[in-house]
Design a protein around this motif. Sequence first.
Motif, PDB file in Angstrom:
ATOM      1  N   PRO A 148     -61.977 -12.614   6.189  1.00 45.04           N
ATOM      2  CA  PRO A 148     -60.448 -12.052   5.567  1.00 45.04           C
ATOM      3  C   PRO A 148     -60.035 -13.525   4.746  1.00 45.04           C
ATOM      4  O   PRO A 148     -60.486 -14.466   4.705  1.00 45.04           O
ATOM      5  CB  PRO A 148     -59.739 -11.827   7.049  1.00 45.04           C
ATOM      6  CG  PRO A 148     -60.469 -12.965   8.079  1.00 45.04           C
ATOM      7  CD  PRO A 148     -61.875 -12.917   7.610  1.00 45.04           C
ATOM      8  N   TRP A 149     -58.539 -13.368   4.499  1.00 49.13           N
ATOM      9  CA  TRP A 149     -58.119 -14.042   3.790  1.00 49.13           C
ATOM     10  C   TRP A 149     -57.216 -15.165   4.542  1.00 49.13           C
ATOM     11  O   TRP A 149     -56.608 -16.111   3.692  1.00 49.13           O
ATOM     12  CB  TRP A 149     -56.980 -13.342   2.647  1.00 49.13           C
ATOM     13  CG  TRP A 149     -56.275 -12.231   3.707  1.00 49.13           C
ATOM     14  CD1 TRP A 149     -56.405 -11.095   3.486  1.00 49.13           C
ATOM     15  CD2 TRP A 149     -54.774 -12.399   4.065  1.00 49.13           C
ATOM     16  NE1 TRP A 149     -55.504 -10.201   4.262  1.00 49.13           N
ATOM     17  CE2 TRP A 149     -54.558 -11.266   4.685  1.00 49.13           C
ATOM     18  CE3 TRP A 149     -54.170 -13.597   4.862  1.00 49.13           C
ATOM     19  CZ2 TRP A 149     -53.569 -11.132   5.566  1.00 49.13           C
ATOM     20  CZ3 TRP A 149     -53.016 -13.244   5.456  1.00 49.13           C
ATOM     21  CH2 TRP A 149     -52.982 -12.314   5.707  1.00 49.13           C
ATOM     22  N   ASN A 150     -56.844 -15.221   5.747  1.00 54.35           N
ATOM     23  CA  ASN A 150     -55.909 -15.921   6.348  1.00 54.35           C
ATOM     24  C   ASN A 150     -56.606 -17.401   6.692  1.00 54.35           C
ATOM     25  O   ASN A 150     -55.810 -18.189   6.699  1.00 54.35           O
ATOM     26  CB  ASN A 150     -55.496 -15.216   7.771  1.00 54.35           C
ATOM     27  CG  ASN A 150     -56.577 -14.861   8.795  1.00 54.35           C
ATOM     28  OD1 ASN A 150     -57.729 -14.768   8.362  1.00 54.35           O
ATOM     29  ND2 ASN A 150     -56.149 -15.008  10.095  1.00 54.35           N
ATOM     30  N   GLY A 204     -65.385  -9.812  -4.478  1.00 57.75           N
ATOM     31  CA  GLY A 204     -65.051  -8.387  -5.010  1.00 57.75           C
ATOM     32  C   GLY A 204     -64.145  -7.695  -3.985  1.00 57.75           C
ATOM     33  O   GLY A 204     -64.295  -8.261  -2.671  1.00 57.75           O
ATOM     34  N   GLY A 206     -63.296  -4.645  -0.895  1.00 57.24           N
ATOM     35  CA  GLY A 206     -63.820  -3.824  -0.058  1.00 57.24           C
ATOM     36  C   GLY A 206     -64.446  -2.773  -0.370  1.00 57.24           C
ATOM     37  O   GLY A 206     -65.607  -2.688   0.059  1.00 57.24           O
ATOM     38  N   THR A 214     -72.113  -3.162   3.920  1.00 57.83           N
ATOM     39  CA  THR A 214     -72.262  -2.734   5.314  1.00 57.83           C
ATOM     40  C   THR A 214     -73.136  -1.540   5.472  1.00 57.83           C
ATOM     41  O   THR A 214     -73.836  -1.459   6.457  1.00 57.83           O
ATOM     42  CB  THR A 214     -70.851  -2.235   5.974  1.00 57.83           C
ATOM     43  OG1 THR A 214     -70.320  -1.317   5.149  1.00 57.83           O
ATOM     44  CG2 THR A 214     -69.614  -3.308   5.844  1.00 57.83           C
ATOM     45  N   GLY A 226     -61.218  -9.088  10.170  1.00 52.67           N
ATOM     46  CA  GLY A 226     -60.462  -8.348   9.376  1.00 52.67           C
ATOM     47  C   GLY A 226     -59.533  -7.010  10.169  1.00 52.67           C
ATOM     48  O   GLY A 226     -59.472  -7.541  11.601  1.00 52.67           O
ATOM     49  N   GLY A 227     -58.799  -6.320   9.682  1.00 58.57           N
ATOM     50  CA  GLY A 227     -58.001  -5.572  10.165  1.00 58.57           C
ATOM     51  C   GLY A 227     -58.629  -4.461  11.142  1.00 58.57           C
ATOM     52  O   GLY A 227     -59.770  -4.297  10.733  1.00 58.57           O
ATOM     53  N   THR A 230     -60.166  -1.388   9.014  1.00 59.38           N
ATOM     54  CA  THR A 230     -61.253  -1.536   8.633  1.00 59.38           C
ATOM     55  C   THR A 230     -62.395  -1.595   9.548  1.00 59.38           C
ATOM     56  O   THR A 230     -63.604  -0.886   9.222  1.00 59.38           O
ATOM     57  CB  THR A 230     -61.100  -2.980   7.751  1.00 59.38           C
ATOM     58  OG1 THR A 230     -60.017  -3.186   6.877  1.00 59.38           O
ATOM     59  CG2 THR A 230     -62.278  -3.236   6.658  1.00 59.38           C
ATOM     60  N   HIS A 233     -63.467   1.916  10.082  1.00 59.24           N
ATOM     61  CA  HIS A 233     -64.032   2.364   8.982  1.00 59.24           C
ATOM     62  C   HIS A 233     -65.462   1.772   9.152  1.00 59.24           C
ATOM     63  O   HIS A 233     -66.506   2.637   8.684  1.00 59.24           O
ATOM     64  CB  HIS A 233     -63.331   1.749   7.727  1.00 59.24           C
ATOM     65  CG  HIS A 233     -63.857   2.548   6.521  1.00 59.24           C
ATOM     66  ND1 HIS A 233     -63.573   3.720   6.043  1.00 59.24           N
ATOM     67  CD2 HIS A 233     -64.811   1.926   5.613  1.00 59.24           C
ATOM     68  CE1 HIS A 233     -64.171   3.901   4.718  1.00 59.24           C
ATOM     69  NE2 HIS A 233     -65.012   2.964   4.508  1.00 59.24           N
ATOM     70  N   PHE A 386     -48.649  -9.374  11.571  1.00 57.36           N
ATOM     71  CA  PHE A 386     -49.401 -10.611  10.756  1.00 57.36           C
ATOM     72  C   PHE A 386     -48.544 -11.247   9.746  1.00 57.36           C
ATOM     73  O   PHE A 386     -48.959 -11.569   8.649  1.00 57.36           O
ATOM     74  CB  PHE A 386     -50.767  -9.905  10.081  1.00 57.36           C
ATOM     75  CG  PHE A 386     -51.885 -10.832  10.287  1.00 57.36           C
ATOM     76  CD1 PHE A 386     -52.477 -10.818  11.275  1.00 57.36           C
ATOM     77  CD2 PHE A 386     -52.392 -11.099   9.022  1.00 57.36           C
ATOM     78  CE1 PHE A 386     -53.606 -11.660  11.496  1.00 57.36           C
ATOM     79  CE2 PHE A 386     -53.517 -12.236   9.031  1.00 57.36           C
ATOM     80  CZ  PHE A 386     -54.100 -12.197  10.172  1.00 57.36           C
TER      81      PHE A 386
HETATM   82  O1  TXE Z   1     -57.831  -7.116   5.829  1.00 61.77           O
HETATM   83  P1  TXE Z   1     -59.161  -6.017   5.475  1.00 61.77           P
HETATM   84  P2  TXE Z   1     -56.705  -7.372   4.747  1.00 61.77           P
HETATM   85  C1  TXE Z   1     -55.266  -7.761   9.578  1.00 61.77           C
HETATM   86  C2  TXE Z   1     -53.767  -7.880   9.438  1.00 61.77           C
HETATM   87  C3  TXE Z   1     -53.473  -7.526   7.872  1.00 61.77           C
HETATM   88  C4  TXE Z   1     -54.599  -6.420   8.006  1.00 61.77           C
HETATM   89  C5  TXE Z   1     -54.987  -5.981   6.637  1.00 61.77           C
HETATM   90  O2  TXE Z   1     -52.972  -6.879  10.084  1.00 61.77           O
HETATM   91  O3  TXE Z   1     -52.403  -7.097   7.632  1.00 61.77           O
HETATM   92  O4  TXE Z   1     -55.594  -6.558   8.734  1.00 61.77           O
HETATM   93  O5  TXE Z   1     -55.544  -7.174   6.145  1.00 61.77           O
HETATM   94  C6  TXE Z   1     -63.257  -6.349   3.376  1.00 61.77           C
HETATM   95  N1  TXE Z   1     -66.039  -2.316   4.036  1.00 61.77           N
HETATM   96  N2  TXE Z   1     -56.021  -8.913   9.483  1.00 61.77           N
HETATM   97  O6  TXE Z   1     -56.350  -5.891   3.902  1.00 61.77           O
HETATM   98  O7  TXE Z   1     -58.862  -5.058   4.616  1.00 61.77           O
HETATM   99  C7  TXE Z   1     -62.176  -7.197   2.660  1.00 61.77           C
HETATM  100  O8  TXE Z   1     -62.341  -7.250   1.099  1.00 61.77           O
HETATM  101  C8  TXE Z   1     -66.412  -3.651   4.177  1.00 61.77           C
HETATM  102  C9  TXE Z   1     -56.314  -9.678  10.780  1.00 61.77           C
HETATM  103  O9  TXE Z   1     -57.148  -8.416   4.031  1.00 61.77           O
HETATM  104  O10 TXE Z   1     -59.769  -5.760   6.859  1.00 61.77           O
HETATM  105  C10 TXE Z   1     -62.020  -8.303   3.300  1.00 61.77           C
HETATM  106  O11 TXE Z   1     -63.154  -9.160   2.771  1.00 61.77           O
HETATM  107  N3  TXE Z   1     -65.560  -4.759   3.845  1.00 61.77           N
HETATM  108  C11 TXE Z   1     -57.408 -10.481  10.573  1.00 61.77           C
HETATM  109  C12 TXE Z   1     -62.231  -8.177   4.675  1.00 61.77           C
HETATM  110  O12 TXE Z   1     -62.843  -7.017   4.816  1.00 61.77           O
HETATM  111  C13 TXE Z   1     -64.285  -4.252   3.524  1.00 61.77           C
HETATM  112  C14 TXE Z   1     -57.350 -11.122   9.239  1.00 61.77           C
HETATM  113  C15 TXE Z   1     -61.008  -7.965   5.372  1.00 61.77           C
HETATM  114  O13 TXE Z   1     -60.222  -6.968   5.062  1.00 61.77           O
HETATM  115  C16 TXE Z   1     -63.702  -3.028   3.490  1.00 61.77           C
HETATM  116  C17 TXE Z   1     -56.965 -10.494   8.119  1.00 61.77           C
HETATM  117  C18 TXE Z   1     -64.820  -1.818   3.654  1.00 61.77           C
HETATM  118  N4  TXE Z   1     -64.487  -0.669   3.745  1.00 61.77           N
HETATM  119  C19 TXE Z   1     -56.334  -9.462   8.216  1.00 61.77           C
HETATM  120  N5  TXE Z   1     -62.474  -3.040   3.329  1.00 61.77           N
HETATM  121  C20 TXE Z   1     -57.842 -11.353  11.536  1.00 61.77           C
HETATM  122  N6  TXE Z   1     -58.457 -10.456  13.008  1.00 61.77           N
HETATM  123  O14 TXE Z   1     -58.036 -12.188  11.691  1.00 61.77           O
HETATM  124  C21 TXE Z   1     -61.884  -4.222   3.243  1.00 61.77           C
HETATM  125  N7  TXE Z   1     -63.005  -5.055   3.458  1.00 61.77           N
END
Ligand code: TXE
Length: 480
Positions: A148-150, A204, A206, A214, A226-227, A230, A233, A386
């Motif tokens: 993720p981005w954090n 690129g 998700g 995946t 990540g979230g 996701t 999913h 978040f």
């Molecule tokens: O996360 P995503 P996002 C939480 C936090 C945040 C929310 C959304 O609440 O507001 O998630 O953040 C990839 N198949 N956390 O949108 O979408 C995506 O490209 C495979 C908590 O950034 O879950 C990225 O590389 N991969 C968290 C990664 O998944 C997919 C930290 C995370 O993106 C995908 C960040 C798919 N279908 C956000 N869709 C923590 N736990 O630390 C997206 N991605």
Amino acid sequence: MQIIENYINGQLVAPRAGNYLDNVEPATGQVYSQIPNSCQQDLEFAVTAAQQAQYSWANTSLEKRAAILCRLADLIDANAEDLARAEAIDNGKPIAFARKVDIYRSSANIRFFAHAGTQFSSESHAMENIAINYTLRDPIGIVGCISPWNFPLYLFTWKIAPALATGNVVIAKPSEVTPMTAYLFSKLCIEAGLPAGVLNILHGSGASIGGPITTHPKIKAISFTGGSATGAHITQATAGMFKKLSLELGGKNPTLVFADCDFEETVKEVVRAAFSNQGQICLCGSRIYIERPIYEQFKQAFVELVEKLKIGDPLDEQTQHGALVSEAHMNKVLSYIELAKQEGGTILTGGKRHQLDGRCANGFFVEPTVIEGLTNQCRTNQEEIFGPVCSIMPFDDEQQALELANGTQYGLASSVWTNDLKRAHRVAKQIEAGIVWINCWLLRDLRTPFGGVKSSGVGREGGLEAMRFFTEPKNVCIKY
Ligand code: TXE
């Protein structure tokens, strides 16, 4: 304008279909680089490269693998200043924080797992005078790591290091929101002499490349952070494919402050737990429960300290609170603050977008926000925001504190502040979370299991847990 490239088969390459996404600097709101929006064609190229490298990397001696990984860690240290600056620009986090936390941990992750690889061993089970079993732990093959981005480079290296140390070849995808340090890292991989195809980095979205990674039939394990949506999913998309999955998902972590805590130290650390990295850490303590006898005194001291946090340009060394990662994320966080008001909350401090002058006039800054007067069941206290938003609530006794703490779908981390040793043990045992910190927060030993229960994920990272995840155990039974 900098153009980021994929790293496939040991080389920096443009995406095959020629599609790019804009990369925005959160502190200015300006597009400052372009990143490949990779697709299936790029993935096939990477999988072929990984397949070609697989046998040789799996059979490279532990010592040699460790040496290459240690070289990479040294190169991160040698380039720490550039990487910290790149992380601050790309993510919006304060540069001092990026240096001390993100980049420091990125090389530590790689060095830790380089050494772990040379120490890793498997079990044997003797059956009296009948037989002996021993377990072989082979690499899985091609594995996918999605981060993720954090904590862009920190979480990226946290995944790829154990995968590589155990002899796997990797297809990795950093977040499209913060691709820069993974790109700089790919150059360091070339410099360190990592053999071609062992690690492939595809940039690129998700939808465009995360999903295909995946579900690719040759990629046998996925480590994802990540979230929770996701994560769900990915679970559905891979159902029936029998892949190994490690899912590190969201949190809504409780902070339990008992009246017998060390008051000043606790206030300071609870502020840090709520607002570090602008509250964008899955471990941040965003639900703060305070024992009633000290509630008013704690509230006052807490708000006073929060108001002292210096909001500013992430590139300013004095800044303690930078920009949120994107405009969309800022709007999501601001919408939760509005929701909190509708749900009956009172904003004690913060509550708005923060306006800076000059270079950062269009940046995505949100004031550190403290809310009181909400019920435990409301959405503000149940959903992961978040961002720099926390809610404070009083409690009357230990039992109630536990019920409040456990009253969400999440179960990642928690912190407990008390000087009563017996209570600390009792509470730690009963909290539904993968991690409990007593009188501290985010104190990390890389050997410990890391991950959550309930909607916070499946599986554990860290230490032996990660080494086991990235290997396939095979039992060999020999009759005497
Ligand atoms: O996360 P995503 P996002 C939480 C936090 C945040 C929310 C959304 O609440 O507001 O998630 O953040 C990839 N198949 N956390 O949108 O979408 C995506 O490209 C495979 C908590 O950034 O879950 C990225 O590389 N991969 C968290 C990664 O998944 C997919 C930290 C995370 O993106 C995908 C960040 C798919 N279908 C956000 N869709 C923590 N736990 O630390 C997206 N991605």
